[in-house]
Design an enzyme around this catalytic site. Structure first.
Site, PDB file in Angstrom:
ATOM      1  CB  SER A  88      -0.702  -0.153   0.941  1.00  0.00           C
ATOM      2  OG  SER A  88      -1.953   1.180   1.231  1.00  0.00           O
ATOM      3  NE  ARG A 336      -3.499  -7.467  -3.603  1.00  0.00           N
ATOM      4  CZ  ARG A 336      -4.852  -7.429  -4.099  1.00  0.00           C
ATOM      5  NH1 ARG A 336      -5.179  -7.480  -5.089  1.00  0.00           N
ATOM      6  NH2 ARG A 336      -5.497  -8.543  -3.562  1.00  0.00           N
ATOM      7  CB  THR A 372      -5.159   1.226   6.321  1.00  0.00           C
ATOM      8  OG1 THR A 372      -4.834   0.592   5.304  1.00  0.00           O
ATOM      9  CG2 THR A 372      -4.902   0.105   7.514  1.00  0.00           C
ATOM     10  CB  CYS A 544       0.616  -8.289 -16.837  1.00  0.00           C
ATOM     11  SG  CYS A 544       1.751  -9.042 -15.104  1.00  0.00           S
ATOM     12  CB  CYS A 574       1.754 -13.974 -10.109  1.00  0.00           C
ATOM     13  SG  CYS A 574       0.273 -13.932  -9.890  1.00  0.00           S
ATOM     14  CB  CYS A 577      -1.031  -7.055  -9.200  1.00  0.00           C
ATOM     15  SG  CYS A 577      -1.830  -7.254 -10.807  1.00  0.00           S
ATOM     16  CB  CYS A 580      -4.100 -10.652 -15.822  1.00  0.00           C
ATOM     17  SG  CYS A 580      -4.044 -12.057 -13.474  1.00  0.00           S
TER      18      CYS A 580
END
Length: 605
Positions: A88, A336, A372, A544, A574, A577, A580
């Site tokens: 984050s 992310r 958060t 990606c 990978c 995130c 895709c």
């Protein structure tokens, strides 16, 4: 209590492994219907060891102490360590933390919490940086700049001290239903030790079941179990589809001359064009570190856009060249998706036997660029509803009678989380109207500064348009010319991926599945390659942020290829995130959990 928790954890793990060590059927195809699974019964099973899940666990143990009713709480975390999959910005509004742990500032084990000292907003052109007013919601007085990964690890330690059983490396892979398929009885962890052909290796262990009176899903944005439960129980019946942005982030140790502890800067404009929603940030953390990044709305239309290349181009701006010049070193990278739909996209929160909490439901305040505090509060409210249900309802896992968690949905919609989201409900949506980007900026300024959400209207996604549906065909789009990389300021993608610490066990099933409505046939894969190569310019190869997808030449015309091209999925890259799964125009990439413990290993992000 600590001894009991540790003993249980050891028994769960050792029993799980011992059960399979006697098997001699190696390299036989795995048959999930024939496998014998270990089952463990708990009061509350929480899937996901992020701020929401851990806040729920801590609050449950507080209520246990207050009321004297023992509550067995298990947290399953797919990362190898608590916090290793957490990414984050992050500037934290401490409202929920103050409620959950009022004495948090006096703890000796607290991670670095840099108080925010100033908030600025700048509009970037390709060569200039112009100060502009920022909405009051973006003010950061009283907030803290943190590594959310370390903050989450700290919450995990607090939870374990209180007697919560936290199991890192255990990914929630499937939902356990009752005989009728209408109630959730818990979850199943993923299989370990399968090869790419789903055959059992020497290390094979089937997943185990955690059967629970209450199941809380806290996977984060667009989690695999969340997708299933939302679809099965039609939780979005009265809500808009969730929309998303992709956040890409780097952490730098900057030259001391450029370090201004506590400074928070947000940017708009360049490098994105006027048709693309997004913006950047620069947060001066503790210990000479600076977090910087870029969020791009996944409703962007041009398939030639590369979020990673946009971030690298952003650093070529004079403002960033100065910030990252001198004796500066990049030390982390990650990406992310985050929820952007706001209040209109929050689904019904409860299902028979459990509930969605945190970003599994979608509580990000996009105007504040913070979520958060809302995620933690949602976990706390869910914990209170679960504790009440356990003490007042007739619940039995054996008799398949699970908890009614509707009180949680009611309490959240009456809480300050709802108020927080209601005030800004139209800001992101204004960019998706006929007003366009510039109109959205103008509307957001008026709404945030003057109206403050006090309007009789709410912008809704009446057509139920997904982010993927905004993608235009390549023939209608203009290729984007990105500047060459300038190491060390900007680098190629694989160099950045190396900074994530991503690791997946070799020879395991690919967790990125090409399937449509459960169909994984060759026909589905051929159609995927045809549409994404012919119509959308191989979008995933650019979109990606971890170089997972490639459409490569295939002279052999292997199974699943089309037009001399085939899809190669580098699943070992990978970083979880979820882009895709969300953005592919054909909507036929299904992100599922890999073996527990696989994936990125964020620590200072």
């Amino acid at each position: 209590m600590l001894l009991t928790r540790a003993t249980r954890a050891l028994r769960v793990r050792s029993t799980h492994r011992a059960l399979h060590s006697t098997s001699r059927l190696r390299r036989e195809p795995f048959d999930p219907a024939a496998v014998e699974r270990v089952s463990d019964e708990v009061d509350v099973c929480i899937v996901g060891g992020g701020p929401a899940g851990l806040s729920a666990a801590i609050r449950l143990k507080q209520l246990e102490q207050e009321k004297g009713n023992e509550i067995r709480v298990v947290v399953l975390e797919k990362g190898s360590e608590v916090g290793s999959h957490i990414l984050s910005g992050a500037v934290i509004e401490p409202r929920a933390l103050n409620e959950l742990l009022p004495e948090w500032q006096s703890r000796d084990d607290l991670p670095a919490m840099q108080p925010a000292t100033s908030s600025k907003m700048r509009f970037l052109t390709s060569s200039m940086s112009v100060p502009i007013p920022h909405p009051p919601q973006m003010g950061n007085k009283g907030n803290y700049i943190v590594s959310l990964s370390r903050f989450t690890a700290w919450l995990g330690a607090v939870a374990e001290e209180m007697g919560v059983e936290v199991y890192p490396g255990f990914a929630g892979a499937g939902v356990v239903y009752d005989k009728t398929g209408t109630q959730v009885l818990g979850v199943r962890t993923n299989e370990v030790g399968l090869d790419r052909q789903f055959r059992m290796k020497d290390s094979f262990e089937p997943g185990m079941e955690f059967r629970a009176k209450v199941t809380l899903i806290a996977e984060g944005a667009h989690g695999s179990l969340s997708k299933e439960l939302i679809r099965k129980f039609d939780l979005r019946k009265d809500a808009d589809p969730q929309t998303y942005g992709i956040g890409l982030k780097e952490v730098w140790r900057v030259d001391p001359s450029e370090y201004r502890p506590g400074e928070v800067v947000h940017t708009m404009g360049w490098p994105l064009d006027y048709r693309t929603y997004g913006g950047g940030w620069v947060y001066h953390m503790a210990d000479g570190l600076v977090s910087l990044g870029l969020v791009i709305g996944l409703d962007y239309s041009n398939p030639y856009l590369s979020p990673y290349r946009e971030l690298q181009r952003m650093k070529h701006h004079p403002y960033f060249r100065k910030l990252l010049g001198g004796d500066s070193t990049r030390i982390a990278y990650g990406a992310r998706v985050l929820n952007e739909g706001g209040l209109q996209s929050v689904p019904k929160l409860n299902f028979p036997g459990g509930a969605l909490i945190g970003c599994s439901a979608g509580f990000v305040n996009i105007a504040k660029i913070k979520g958060t505090h809302n995620a933690m509060k949602s976990g706390m409210l869910a914990a209170e509803a679960a504790a009440d249900a356990l003490s007042s309802q007739e619940i039995s896992v054996e008799e398949e009678k699970t908890a009614d968690m509707s009180a949680y949905d009611t309490s959240l919609r009456a809480s300050w989380v709802h108020d927080d989201l209601h005030e800004v409900r139209n800001l992101r949506g204004s960019f998706d109207t006929r007003l366009g980007i510039w109109g959205g900026i103008a509307y957001s300024g008026v709404d945030s500064l003057i109206l403050k959400g006090r309007t009789p209207w709410t912008f809704r996604n009446k057509t139920k348009t997904l982010d993927a549906n905004h993608t235009k065909p390549a023939l209608w789009s203009t290729p984007i010319e990105y500047p060459p990389f300038e190491p060390p300021l900007s680098t190629d993608l694989l160099t950045s991926v190396a900074l994530t610490g991503t690791n997946h066990a070799e020879d395991q099933p690919v967790h990125l599945r090409v399937r449509k409505n459960g169909d994984e046939s060759t026909e589905v894969r051929v159609n995927h390659v045809r549409r994404n190569v012919q119509d959308f310019g191989e979008l995933l190869g650019r979109a990606c942020p971890a170089a997972v997808y490639e459409y490569v030449e295939d002279e052999a015309k292997s199974e699943g290829s089309w037009g001399g091209k085939k899809l190669v999925i580098n699943s070992q890259n990978c970083i979880h995130c979820k882009l895709c799964d969300i953005k592919v125009p054909t909507q036929d990439i299904d992100w599922t959990v890999p073996e527990g413990g696989g994936g990125p290993k964020y620590t200072i992000t």
